[in-house]
Design a protein around this motif. Structure first.
Motif, PDB file in Angstrom:
ATOM      1  N   SER A  91      15.326   5.594 -15.328  1.00 21.71           N
ATOM      2  CA  SER A  91      16.256   6.246 -14.987  1.00 21.71           C
ATOM      3  C   SER A  91      16.589   6.929 -13.454  1.00 21.71           C
ATOM      4  O   SER A  91      17.562   6.925 -12.973  1.00 21.71           O
ATOM      5  N   ASP A  92      15.374   6.966 -12.720  1.00 17.61           N
ATOM      6  CA  ASP A  92      15.349   7.324 -11.160  1.00 17.61           C
ATOM      7  C   ASP A  92      15.113   6.206 -10.250  1.00 17.61           C
ATOM      8  O   ASP A  92      15.032   6.346  -9.263  1.00 17.61           O
ATOM      9  N   GLY A  93      15.070   4.881 -10.884  1.00 19.58           N
ATOM     10  CA  GLY A  93      14.863   3.670 -10.218  1.00 19.58           C
ATOM     11  C   GLY A  93      13.483   2.982 -10.169  1.00 19.58           C
ATOM     12  O   GLY A  93      13.015   3.041 -11.393  1.00 19.58           O
ATOM     13  N   PRO A  94      13.135   2.248  -9.585  1.00 21.82           N
ATOM     14  CA  PRO A  94      11.933   1.611  -9.533  1.00 21.82           C
ATOM     15  C   PRO A  94      10.713   2.151  -9.794  1.00 21.82           C
ATOM     16  O   PRO A  94      10.662   3.567  -9.380  1.00 21.82           O
ATOM     17  N   VAL A  95       9.876   1.831 -10.482  1.00 24.51           N
ATOM     18  CA  VAL A  95       8.509   2.627 -11.087  1.00 24.51           C
ATOM     19  C   VAL A  95       7.386   1.542 -10.463  1.00 24.51           C
ATOM     20  O   VAL A  95       7.425   0.426 -10.679  1.00 24.51           O
ATOM     21  N   PHE A  96       6.573   2.433  -9.484  1.00 24.81           N
ATOM     22  CA  PHE A  96       5.552   1.814  -8.914  1.00 24.81           C
ATOM     23  C   PHE A  96       4.059   2.296  -9.758  1.00 24.81           C
ATOM     24  O   PHE A  96       3.996   3.520  -9.818  1.00 24.81           O
ATOM     25  N   GLU A  97       3.043   1.295  -9.794  1.00 26.41           N
ATOM     26  CA  GLU A  97       1.930   1.606 -10.516  1.00 26.41           C
ATOM     27  C   GLU A  97       0.731   1.182  -9.554  1.00 26.41           C
ATOM     28  O   GLU A  97       0.893   0.046  -9.057  1.00 26.41           O
ATOM     29  N   LEU A  98      -0.400   1.625  -9.675  1.00 21.89           N
ATOM     30  CA  LEU A  98      -1.646   1.214  -8.894  1.00 21.89           C
ATOM     31  C   LEU A  98      -2.163  -0.037  -9.722  1.00 21.89           C
ATOM     32  O   LEU A  98      -2.226  -0.193 -10.789  1.00 21.89           O
ATOM     33  N   VAL A  99      -2.741  -0.824  -8.654  1.00 23.73           N
ATOM     34  CA  VAL A  99      -3.417  -1.965  -9.163  1.00 23.73           C
ATOM     35  C   VAL A  99      -4.690  -1.462  -9.534  1.00 23.73           C
ATOM     36  O   VAL A  99      -5.328  -0.737  -8.867  1.00 23.73           O
ATOM     37  N   VAL A 100      -5.290  -2.065 -10.740  1.00 22.66           N
ATOM     38  CA  VAL A 100      -6.479  -1.425 -11.194  1.00 22.66           C
ATOM     39  C   VAL A 100      -7.733  -2.337 -10.522  1.00 22.66           C
ATOM     40  O   VAL A 100      -7.830  -3.650 -10.812  1.00 22.66           O
ATOM     41  N   TYR A 125       0.787  -1.093  -0.189  1.00 18.65           N
ATOM     42  CA  TYR A 125       0.052  -0.047   0.065  1.00 18.65           C
ATOM     43  C   TYR A 125       1.024   1.349   0.039  1.00 18.65           C
ATOM     44  O   TYR A 125       1.672   1.356   0.921  1.00 18.65           O
ATOM     45  N   GLY A 126       0.748   2.108  -0.964  1.00 16.97           N
ATOM     46  CA  GLY A 126       1.820   3.192  -1.009  1.00 16.97           C
ATOM     47  C   GLY A 126       1.271   4.318  -2.334  1.00 16.97           C
ATOM     48  O   GLY A 126       0.159   4.030  -2.978  1.00 16.97           O
ATOM     49  N   LYS A 127       2.213   5.066  -2.359  1.00 17.43           N
ATOM     50  CA  LYS A 127       2.151   6.241  -3.614  1.00 17.43           C
ATOM     51  C   LYS A 127       2.754   5.621  -4.776  1.00 17.43           C
ATOM     52  O   LYS A 127       3.908   5.128  -4.767  1.00 17.43           O
ATOM     53  N   PRO A 128       1.913   5.650  -6.035  1.00 20.80           N
ATOM     54  CA  PRO A 128       2.623   5.326  -7.203  1.00 20.80           C
ATOM     55  C   PRO A 128       3.703   6.358  -7.619  1.00 20.80           C
ATOM     56  O   PRO A 128       3.645   7.512  -7.204  1.00 20.80           O
ATOM     57  N   GLN A 178       1.758   8.503 -10.730  1.00 16.31           N
ATOM     58  CA  GLN A 178       0.337   8.731 -10.590  1.00 16.31           C
ATOM     59  C   GLN A 178      -0.233   9.689  -9.314  1.00 16.31           C
ATOM     60  O   GLN A 178       0.709   9.685  -8.415  1.00 16.31           O
ATOM     61  N   ASP A 179      -1.210  10.228  -9.348  1.00 14.74           N
ATOM     62  CA  ASP A 179      -1.805  10.973  -8.120  1.00 14.74           C
ATOM     63  C   ASP A 179      -2.484   9.911  -7.343  1.00 14.74           C
ATOM     64  O   ASP A 179      -2.843   8.815  -7.512  1.00 14.74           O
ATOM     65  N   GLY A 180      -2.365  10.134  -6.016  1.00 15.92           N
ATOM     66  CA  GLY A 180      -3.208   9.482  -5.045  1.00 15.92           C
ATOM     67  C   GLY A 180      -2.311   8.357  -4.136  1.00 15.92           C
ATOM     68  O   GLY A 180      -1.100   8.309  -4.276  1.00 15.92           O
ATOM     69  N   ILE A 181      -2.911   7.534  -3.407  1.00 20.28           N
ATOM     70  CA  ILE A 181      -2.415   6.114  -2.879  1.00 20.28           C
ATOM     71  C   ILE A 181      -3.150   5.224  -2.934  1.00 20.28           C
ATOM     72  O   ILE A 181      -4.556   5.134  -3.143  1.00 20.28           O
TER      73      ILE A 181
END
Length: 95
Positions: free
Chosen positions: A50-59, A31-34, A37-40
């Motif tokens: 280039s900045d490291g890991p990319v996290f996306e929201l589960v739809v 549970y966290g911030k993507p 994308q906006d939100g949590i």
């Protein structure tokens, strides 16, 4: 074997869980911030940039399941490190 549980009962701390959503099973979610994308919400690591890991929201998450226990370590086998927690920067005690 664990069974799928309603998403409303999922623990919102940094131990990864599997989530079932619109696109099926997504493993190792927290549970966290993507990243972009906006939100949590429930997120997963979708890759790197280039900045490291990319996290996306589960739809549309609907259910969750805890991860199984890891296999028993053999003699002289190193333990793995804890996973990154996007909410607080990660670390050993990221809960």
């Amino acid at each position: 074997m664990s069974e799928w549980r309603p998403i409303e009962t999922a623990p919102k701390y940094c131990d990864p869980i599997d989530i079932w959503g619109k696109h099926g099973r997504t493993p190792d979610c927290t549970y966290g911030k993507p990243t972009y994308q906006d939100g949590i919400g429930w997120i997963y690591q979708s890759g790197y940039d280039s900045d490291g890991p990319v996290f996306e929201l589960v739809v549309k998450p609907t259910h969750w399941m805890p991860l199984p226990e890891p296999p028993q370590l053999r003699d002289n086998e190193p333990e793995t490190t804890r996973r990154h927690c996007p909410l607080d920067g990660g670390g050993e005690d990221a809960r």
